[in-house]
Design a protein around this motif. Structure first.
Motif, short mmCIF file in Angstrom:
data_model
loop_
_atom_site.label_atom_id
_atom_site.label_comp_id
_atom_site.label_asym_id
_atom_site.label_seq_id
_atom_site.Cartn_x
_atom_site.Cartn_y
_atom_site.Cartn_z
N PRO A 264 42.92 33.42 44.69
CA PRO A 264 42.09 32.33 44.13
C PRO A 264 42.81 31.52 43.07
CG PRO A 264 40.81 34.35 44.35
CD PRO A 264 42.22 34.72 44.66
N GLU A 265 43.66 32.16 42.26
CA GLU A 265 44.31 31.43 41.17
C GLU A 265 45.36 30.43 41.67
OE1 GLU A 265 46.05 35.71 41.11
OE2 GLU A 265 44.14 34.71 41.50
N ASP B 49 44.28 25.99 43.96
CA ASP B 49 44.39 24.59 43.60
C ASP B 49 45.70 23.99 44.12
OD1 ASP B 49 41.98 24.64 42.31
OD2 ASP B 49 42.84 25.05 40.32
N ARG C 93 38.80 27.28 51.03
CA ARG C 93 38.19 28.00 49.91
C ARG C 93 36.83 28.52 50.38
NH1 ARG C 93 39.32 27.33 44.46
NH2 ARG C 93 40.41 25.38 44.98
N LYS D 62 33.08 29.52 50.66
CA LYS D 62 31.86 28.95 50.08
C LYS D 62 31.08 29.97 49.27
CE LYS D 62 31.35 25.58 53.83
NZ LYS D 62 30.48 25.08 54.91
N ASP E 227 32.56 32.70 47.52
CA ASP E 227 33.28 33.05 46.29
C ASP E 227 34.55 32.20 46.23
OD1 ASP E 227 35.01 34.22 48.14
OD2 ASP E 227 34.05 36.17 47.93
N THR E 228 35.49 32.62 45.45
CA THR E 228 36.72 31.83 45.27
C THR E 228 37.87 32.33 46.14
OG1 THR E 228 37.36 33.25 43.41
CG2 THR E 228 36.09 31.25 42.91
N SER E 229 37.57 33.21 47.10
CA SER E 229 38.62 33.78 47.91
C SER E 229 39.13 32.77 48.94
CB SER E 229 38.10 35.04 48.62
OG SER E 229 37.03 34.71 49.49
#
Length: 812
Positions: free
Chosen positions: A297-298, A301, A470, A472, A474-476
């Motif tokens: 997730p980090e 972006d 991404r 929907k 969570d951020t995984s």
């Protein structure tokens, strides 16, 4: 939006947990036939300066690899499944010896030496030093390794003893060289196909400006070399070509990111995430397209929207349950389980020798593990069995060896693969015999697919194309399948992509732009820019008489001779033929004046003939007057040939008829005028004057002047005929693509036969201006609305009410 291609990515940094496990760890089990295994249970080794003041210590493995442990488990699962099978090797038990390569060559070679330590080594002439000829190889085949660099080193050693090696993840195309790697095989497609597939995707999205980033090893260098060749064939430019090493220092990573950030094309992932460089699109090779180390997730972006290649997933029945049954006390033959358990639950098993070093160097401890923790309650890459790709390759590799052994055991004498079609003595089976059988392997696996190695000992396969989304919930990261690349299909049908499923940069559906220059619209062509790559160009409008029908045309095509380019140079249309019609006012007026001139001249000639014997008619030089009046009738009559639609005979006759009749008329006037001048100058006419200036001489002068004009017309006709013949030959050699000059031109032609066209073609007239004995062809054009015109698009003709050029045929 810019574009960035990473052929192979290494994630650097992160904290290093130094483990006492690694060099001496193994998973082993006895059996009738032993298989070797090489898996990256750790990502690398701890860097340590060896000053050689004391005996060098073995380097320690660091950073536990949960996926590598799952691959190891796939080999053990396959062997257990075969040992429990009643149809495959029913009376033989397979054993194994599996080592951790720590993703480095040195550790892999340590393990490989143990495979060949008791091997028959007469092939390298060591019998005089060691009596080893009576020993049967301890390891009949090896499954591994993962990285191409590691497999290359292992293959060099195993090939000395012809021990078959089947890799599940090494895709470097260099390993297809059977002269160097005699016993190497693999169940993963070679990068020869992946580089082609990557270039096809870039061409599919019409990108031509990319950055290539590859690992500086036996996997990245050959892959990029093949990729560059494929890109060159498609006229796609690589702006930057960078190689990175897993031993890069921080300042080297930062310098590389600087070059990528400042490039006009779009790892470094940590550094790029820190700088928030998000306007790059990644095209990932299968080596990291679905890596859990990067798909975090980090990093989303920076990495959202990545297009990656993934091996087609397979299905292993019962493997999910096998992975969940792992317990430290249950599998004593697998020494890797203890470290796996401690890393998964962040604890220590009782009597564990493992220690953890914190960043400040102080020693810290973890809580004790009970050994009964629930493996299903934690999130770990080890249990990511939804898409079994490398694990399935391991599974197929083990079954391929087992099937080769089965073919050896069930061989029928006289139908074997060895000398005189013999079979193998199963009690003295050797590794080279298994290698021979593997090269001729052809069987149907458990899911109904054919398993076969080609002439390079490679296995065909297909790629699944994935897109990083991404989640929907969570951020995984979600790997969305958006297409495939099938190497079995014909060229042009290998690649399929569902554009509707792709999200660029994680949110956009519009295909990003990654070109050095904007596209050139139809009607223009690409112009070269000095000192720039071919992908960088400027758009230049096509010249008059030329056109282009598609974007990014390299050259403009010339219109056919009988056509012209339209206003925006995107097509050609037939030149309009305009002529002086009998029904037009100017045509009617010209006809009236010409007829009136003929009638009046004929009337005067009739009067002269009627009163031919009168003194006044005789005084006017009666014979020359008749000829002069006849030439005037011809002049007035020749103007009528220029009225009406041009025909072949009118084009041939009009210019010579007018020129000859006009010269005849002027010659008569000249002779008559000269005669009058001589009469007034001669004071006393003598017989000499009467002799030389009599009627015969006058007619001779008129004949000579007219003859000169006739000869000029004949010469001009031959020259025009020769020019037209040469033009037709040139048009035929260029497929009729020659065009009119884009600029107005003036060309001198005498006795113009230029109106002659081949049958069935419209006749085009050019305005002419007469000067003396020759004619000047002047091409005039102007823009106006056209009627009933046609557009040429290849061989297709269709009406088009567009702006065009009109050629006027006017006689002055």
């Amino acid at each position: 939006m810019k574009f960035l291609l990473g052929y192979y990515l290494l994630l650097l940094g992160s904290g290093q947990l130094i483990s006492t496990y690694g060099p001496y760890q193994r998973a082993q089990k006895t059996g009738d036939i032993l298989l070797g295994g090489l898996f990256p249970i750790h990502f690398g080794v701890a860097s340590k300066d060896q000053d050689l003041a004391a005996r060098p210590e073995s380097t320690q493995c660091v950073r536990y690899n949960f996926r590598g442990f799952r691959w190891l488990q796939a080999m053990i699962f396959a062997i257990d499944e075969i040992n429990n099978s009643s149809s495959l090797l029913p009376n033989i038990t397979l054993g194994y010896r599996i080592f951790d390569t720590c993703n480095t060559v040195s550790k892999a070679l340590e393990a490989t030496l143990s495979f060949v330590a008791q091997n028959k080594i007469d092939s390298i002439n060591l019998d005089e030093f060691c009596n080893c000829t009576d020993h049967i190889p301890s390891t009949i085949a090896v499954v591994g390794a993962s990285g191409s660099a590691v497999s290359t080193a292992v293959a060099n050693l195993l090939s000395l003893f012809y021990i078959p090696q089947i890799s599940y993840a090494s895709s470097s195309r260099l390993l297809s060289n059977k002269n160097q790697y005699k016993s190497f095989m693999r169940t993963i497609p070679t990068d020869e196909y992946q580089a082609t597939a990557m270039a096809d995707i870039i061409a599919y999205f019409q990108w031509n400006w990319v950055i290539a980033v590859a690992s500086d090893d036996e996997y990245g260098r050959p892959g990029i070399e093949k990729f560059e060749k494929e890109m060159e064939e498609r006229d796609i430019c690589i702006h930057l070509n960078e190689f990175i090493s897993q031993y890069y220092e921080d300042h080297e990573i930062q310098a590389l990111v600087d070059r990528i950030e400042n490039s006009t094309a779009k790892p470094l992932i940590e550094e790029m995430a820190r700088r928030n460089i998000t306007d790059r699109i990644w095209l990932a090779s299968e080596a990291w397209a679905s890596s859990s180390l990067i798909a975090k997730p980090e990093y989303l972006d920076v990495m959202a929207g990545t297009i990656g290649f993934a091996l087609r997933p397979g299905h292993i029945p019962g493997f999910k349950e096998f992975l969940q049954q792992v317990r430290p006390e249950k599998f004593s033959h697998n020494e890797f389980i203890r470290e796996f358990w401690e890393e998964t639950f962040n604890c220590y098993l009782e009597d564990s020798l493992r220690m953890q070093e914190s960043e400040n160097g102080t020693r810290s401890s973890r809580p004790l593990c009970s050994g009964d923790e629930d493996i299903a309650s934690v999130e770990t890459p080890y249990l990511d069995y939804t898409h079994l790709r490398i694990s399935y390759n391991v599974y197929v590799a083990v079954y391929s060896i087992a099937q080769a052994l089965q073919d050896i055991l069930t061989c029928t004498p006289g139908r074997g693969l060895f000398a005189n079609n013999s079979c193998v003595d199963t009690k003295a089976m050797e590794a080279w015999q298994v290698l021979k059988q593997l090269r001729h392997l052809d069987y149907i696996d458990s899911i109904g697919e054919t398993v076969h190695f080609d002439e390079n000992a490679d296995m065909w396969g297909n790629y699944t194309i994935i897109n990083w989304h991404r989640s929907k919930e969570d951020t995984s990261v979600v790997f969305e399948e958006v297409g495939y690349y099938n190497m079995h299909l014909r060229k042009g049908a290998k690649l399929y992509i569902d554009r509707a499923k792709i999200l660029w940069n994680g949110h956009s559906t519009e295909v990003p732009f990654s070109n050095c220059s904007e596209d050139c619209d139809p009607g223009t062509r690409k112009g070269i820019i000095d000192s720039e790559p071919t992908c960088c160009f400027e758009c230049t409008e096509c010249s008059d008489g030329e056109y282009s029908t598609h974007k990014d045309a390299s050259v403009c095509t010339k219109c056919p001779n009988i056509s012209w380019s339209n206003g925006n140079h995107t097509s050609c249309f037939l030149k309009e033929i305009e002529f002086l019609s009998w029904t037009e006012p100017f045509g009617i007026a010209l006809t009236i004046f010409a007829v009136l001139g003929v009638v009046l001249t004929a009337f005067v000639m009739g009067v002269f003939v009627r009163f031919r014997n009168t003194p006044i008619v005789k005084a006017t030089n009666r014979e020359l007057s008749y000829l002069l009046l006849f030439s005037l009738v011809c002049c007035f009559s020749s103007s009528l040939i220029f009225i009406g639609e041009p025909q072949d005979w009118t084009c041939r006759v009009r210019q010579p008829a007018f020129g000859i009749s006009f010269v005849l008329c002027i010659s008569c006037v000249l002779v008559k005028t000269n005669r009058v001048l001589l009469v007034f100058e001669a004071k006393v006419p003598t017989s000499l004057h009467r002799k030389w200036w009599g009627l015969n001489l006058q007619f001779l002068l008129v004949f000579l002047c007219t003859f000169v004009q006739v000869m000029i017309c004949v010469v001009a006709a031959k020259a025009t005929l020769k020019h037209n013949t040469a033009s037709r030959k040139r048009s035929g050699s260029t497929g009729g693509s020659s065009a009119s000059s884009p600029s107005s031109s003036i060309s001198l032609k005498t006795n113009g036969n230029d109106c002659e066209l081949s049958a069935g073609q419209p006749r085009i007239h050019r305005p002419r201006v007469s000067f003396g004995s020759g004619t000047v062809t002047l091409s005039l054009s102007f823009d106006e609305s056209r009627r009933n015109s046609v557009i040429f698009q290849g061989s297709h003709i269709e009406p088009a009410p567009s702006e065009g050029r009109r050629t006027m045929a006017t006689q002055r």
